[in-house]
Design an enzyme around this catalytic site. Structure first.
Site, PDB file in Angstrom:
ATOM      1  N   SER A 103       0.836  -1.210   0.000  1.00  0.00           N
ATOM      2  CA  SER A 103       0.000   0.000   0.000  1.00  0.00           C
ATOM      3  C   SER A 103       0.872   1.263   0.000  1.00  0.00           C
ATOM      4  CB  SER A 103      -0.975   0.006   1.173  1.00  0.00           C
ATOM      5  OG  SER A 103      -0.303   0.105   2.398  1.00  0.00           O
ATOM      6  N   ASN A 104       2.053   1.181   0.595  1.00  0.00           N
ATOM      7  CA  ASN A 104       2.964   2.344   0.543  1.00  0.00           C
ATOM      8  C   ASN A 104       3.580   2.499  -0.838  1.00  0.00           C
ATOM      9  OD1 ASN A 104       3.319   3.794   3.283  1.00  0.00           O
ATOM     10  ND2 ASN A 104       3.187   1.621   3.794  1.00  0.00           N
ATOM     11  N   HIS A 120       8.412   3.451   9.146  1.00  0.00           N
ATOM     12  CA  HIS A 120       8.205   2.541  10.274  1.00  0.00           C
ATOM     13  C   HIS A 120       6.907   2.920  10.985  1.00  0.00           C
ATOM     14  CE1 HIS A 120       9.316  -0.353  13.288  1.00  0.00           C
ATOM     15  NE2 HIS A 120       8.955   0.527  14.204  1.00  0.00           N
ATOM     16  N   ARG A 180      13.672  -7.667   4.706  1.00  0.00           N
ATOM     17  CA  ARG A 180      15.079  -8.127   4.759  1.00  0.00           C
ATOM     18  C   ARG A 180      15.937  -6.985   5.268  1.00  0.00           C
ATOM     19  NH1 ARG A 180      14.559 -13.297   4.541  1.00  0.00           N
ATOM     20  NH2 ARG A 180      12.328 -13.055   4.327  1.00  0.00           N
ATOM     21  N   ASN A 235      13.232   4.725   4.879  1.00  0.00           N
ATOM     22  CA  ASN A 235      12.358   3.649   5.370  1.00  0.00           C
ATOM     23  C   ASN A 235      11.176   4.273   6.087  1.00  0.00           C
ATOM     24  OD1 ASN A 235      11.553   0.961   6.052  1.00  0.00           O
ATOM     25  ND2 ASN A 235      12.358   1.276   8.115  1.00  0.00           N
TER      26      ASN A 235
HETATM   27  C1  GRF Z   1       3.995  -0.566   6.735  1.00  0.00           C
HETATM   28  O1  GRF Z   1       3.251  -0.520   7.918  1.00  0.00           O
HETATM   29  C2  GRF Z   1       5.375  -0.012   6.939  1.00  0.00           C
HETATM   30  O2  GRF Z   1       5.417   0.995   7.900  1.00  0.00           O
HETATM   31  C3  GRF Z   1       6.144  -1.214   7.417  1.00  0.00           C
HETATM   32  O3  GRF Z   1       5.626  -2.280   6.675  1.00  0.00           O
HETATM   33  C4  GRF Z   1       4.275  -2.011   6.320  1.00  0.00           C
HETATM   34  C5  GRF Z   1       4.133  -2.217   4.838  1.00  0.00           C
HETATM   35  O4  GRF Z   1       2.811  -2.106   4.403  1.00  0.00           O
HETATM   36  N1  GRF Z   1       7.564  -1.004   7.259  1.00  0.00           N
HETATM   37  P1  GRF Z   1       2.472  -2.053   2.865  1.00  0.00           P
HETATM   38  O5  GRF Z   1       3.057  -3.325   2.235  1.00  0.00           O
HETATM   39  O6  GRF Z   1       3.105  -0.834   2.286  1.00  0.00           O
HETATM   40  O7  GRF Z   1       0.986  -2.038   2.764  1.00  0.00           O
END
Ligand code: GRF
Length: 200
Positions: free
Chosen positions: A13-14, A109, A91, A107
């Site tokens: 989703s990101n 988080h 990873r 990144n």
């Molecule tokens: C997100 O919550 C991000 O903060 C973490 O992993 C998750 C990834 O979600 N590092 P998506 O695959 O982007 O939906």
């Protein structure tokens, strides 16, 4: 225009949020490449739909991390990648890899670092009973969930909120601030001194 590679292992989703922002011209970048270590990941479908090249690396090969990272580096060079956005990439990249793209790897988080590092941050914060958690976008350095913090925003946990509600709120916030942080970096609006990032 800068070239971005997104590294993701799951839902993506990101990845989608960054892609949407780039396609709408909200960030001055082309999303050139997805690096994914999970052949089952939904993010691969998202990339396919958007016609973004996907470089799939086999999880099992991470036992031989050096060789695998060399392959990734080769691909990044071929695609002339300027910036790497880690978005749920499960990873750990080696110190050597991180040094090659110094201050060019970000990144996201899903907690307020340095609290609740690791893979289950939303759940860990919820179970701990904190009243405020949030989202952090940071530069990646040699340590996990540790590099200089670019943006951080808080999310309140109110009485009666479920973990699912919190997860939704966190993700919504992620999708807003990750593109924002990328934009700041690409527009040279971040000044990095030691651990401190100032927005100019
Ligand atoms: C997100 O919550 C991000 O903060 C973490 O992993 C998750 C990834 O979600 N590092 P998506 O695959 O982007 O939906």
């Amino acid at each position: 225009m800068k070239n971005i590679a997104v590294f993701a292992s799951g839902n993506g989703s990101n990845f989608q949020a960054i892609l949407n922002a780039a396609q709408k011209g909200k960030i001055p970048a082309d999303i050139k490449l997805l690096v994914c270590d999970n052949t089952e990941a939904y993010v691969l479908k998202r990339a396919q739909r958007a016609k973004i090249k996907a470089f799939i690396v086999d999880r099992r090969d991470f036992l031989n991390r050096k060789g695998l990272e060399e392959q990734i580096l080769k691909k990044l060079r071929a695609e002339k990648i300027d910036l790497i956005a880690l978005a749920g990439f499960m990873r750990i990249l080696s110190a050597d890899f991180v040094r090659r793209y110094k201050n060019k790897i970000l990144n996201i988080h899903p907690a307020l670092l340095p609290s609740f590092k690791g893979a289950d941050a939303i759940k860990d914060a919820f179970r701990y009973g904190v009243k405020i958690t949030g989202v952090t976008v940071h530069f990646v350095d040699e340590e996990m969930d540790h590099g200089p913090i670019i943006l951080q925003e808080a999310v309140k946990i109110s009485k009666g909120d479920s973990l699912e509600v919190l997860e939704k709120r966190i993700h919504r916030l992620e999708h807003r601030i990750y593109p924002q942080a990328i934009k700041l970096l690409l527009e040279n609006k971040l000044c990095l001194q030691g651990r401190n990032v100032t927005i100019i």
